[in-house]
Design a protein around this motif. Structure first.
Motif, mmCIF file in Angstrom:
data_model
loop_
_atom_site.group_PDB
_atom_site.id
_atom_site.type_symbol
_atom_site.label_atom_id
_atom_site.label_comp_id
_atom_site.label_asym_id
_atom_site.label_seq_id
_atom_site.Cartn_x
_atom_site.Cartn_y
_atom_site.Cartn_z
ATOM 1 N N SER A 23 -4.215 6.190 -3.318
ATOM 2 C CA SER A 23 -4.521 7.457 -2.649
ATOM 3 C C SER A 23 -3.234 8.253 -2.387
ATOM 4 O O SER A 23 -2.123 7.778 -2.630
ATOM 5 N N GLU A 46 -10.358 1.259 1.223
ATOM 6 C CA GLU A 46 -10.152 2.664 1.573
ATOM 7 C C GLU A 46 -9.146 3.334 0.644
ATOM 8 O O GLU A 46 -9.271 4.502 0.319
ATOM 9 N N ASP A 47 -8.127 2.591 0.236
ATOM 10 C CA ASP A 47 -7.120 3.157 -0.650
ATOM 11 C C ASP A 47 -7.718 3.467 -2.025
ATOM 12 O O ASP A 47 -7.306 4.427 -2.659
ATOM 13 N N ARG A 48 -8.686 2.708 -2.464
ATOM 14 C CA ARG A 48 -9.304 2.905 -3.779
ATOM 15 C C ARG A 48 -10.303 4.047 -3.794
ATOM 16 O O ARG A 48 -10.702 4.502 -4.857
ATOM 17 N N LEU A 108 0.827 -1.203 0.000
ATOM 18 C CA LEU A 108 0.000 0.000 0.000
ATOM 19 C C LEU A 108 0.865 1.259 0.000
ATOM 20 O O LEU A 108 0.632 2.183 -0.781
ATOM 21 N N GLY A 153 0.135 2.585 -3.552
ATOM 22 C CA GLY A 153 -1.295 2.767 -3.336
ATOM 23 C C GLY A 153 -1.875 3.798 -4.271
ATOM 24 O O GLY A 153 -1.158 4.567 -4.921
ATOM 25 N N ILE A 205 -3.853 4.699 6.576
ATOM 26 C CA ILE A 205 -4.453 3.383 6.349
ATOM 27 C C ILE A 205 -3.492 2.291 6.828
ATOM 28 O O ILE A 205 -3.886 1.347 7.510
ATOM 29 N N ARG A 260 -7.567 -2.066 1.535
ATOM 30 C CA ARG A 260 -7.556 -1.957 0.067
ATOM 31 C C ARG A 260 -8.718 -1.125 -0.431
ATOM 32 O O ARG A 260 -8.576 -0.303 -1.340
ATOM 33 N N THR A 265 -2.712 9.737 3.267
ATOM 34 C CA THR A 265 -3.854 8.832 3.452
ATOM 35 C C THR A 265 -3.378 7.396 3.526
ATOM 36 O O THR A 265 -3.827 6.620 4.379
ATOM 37 N N ARG A 266 -2.429 7.020 2.648
ATOM 38 C CA ARG A 266 -1.889 5.662 2.666
ATOM 39 C C ARG A 266 -1.189 5.364 3.982
ATOM 40 O O ARG A 266 -1.294 4.263 4.514
#
Length: 74
Positions: free
Chosen positions: A46, A71-73, A40, A44, A54, A69, A50-51
């Motif tokens: 994002s 949330e990253d998308r 990630l 990732g 997460i 995964r 943010t990564r």
């Protein structure tokens, strides 16, 4: 001198312990979380901050691999 053989001496390969099984499962789960967090952070979708958030929550066990995964998308 006693010539009678007693029970075989327990070794690490012959002992089964539910606590050790749980510890092994936790270690495998932690390894999967770390691998996902590394992936990630490296690539990732994002933004970096943010990564990082997460990945922090994933490693702490606050979210699952699937949630991380997803949330990253977003």
């Amino acid at each position: 001198m006693n010539d009678q053989a007693g029970p075989p001496r327990p070794t690490a390969s012959t002992i089964t312990d539910p606590e050790l099984d749980r510890l092994w499962e936790r270690a495998e789960d932690a390894e999967a979380r770390l691998a996902c967090a590394a992936q990630l952070l490296a690539s990732g979708a994002s933004d970096f901050h943010t990564r990082v958030d997460i990945a922090r929550r994933l490693c702490a066990g606050d979210i699952t691999l699937l949630q991380a995964r997803d949330e990253d998308r977003q």
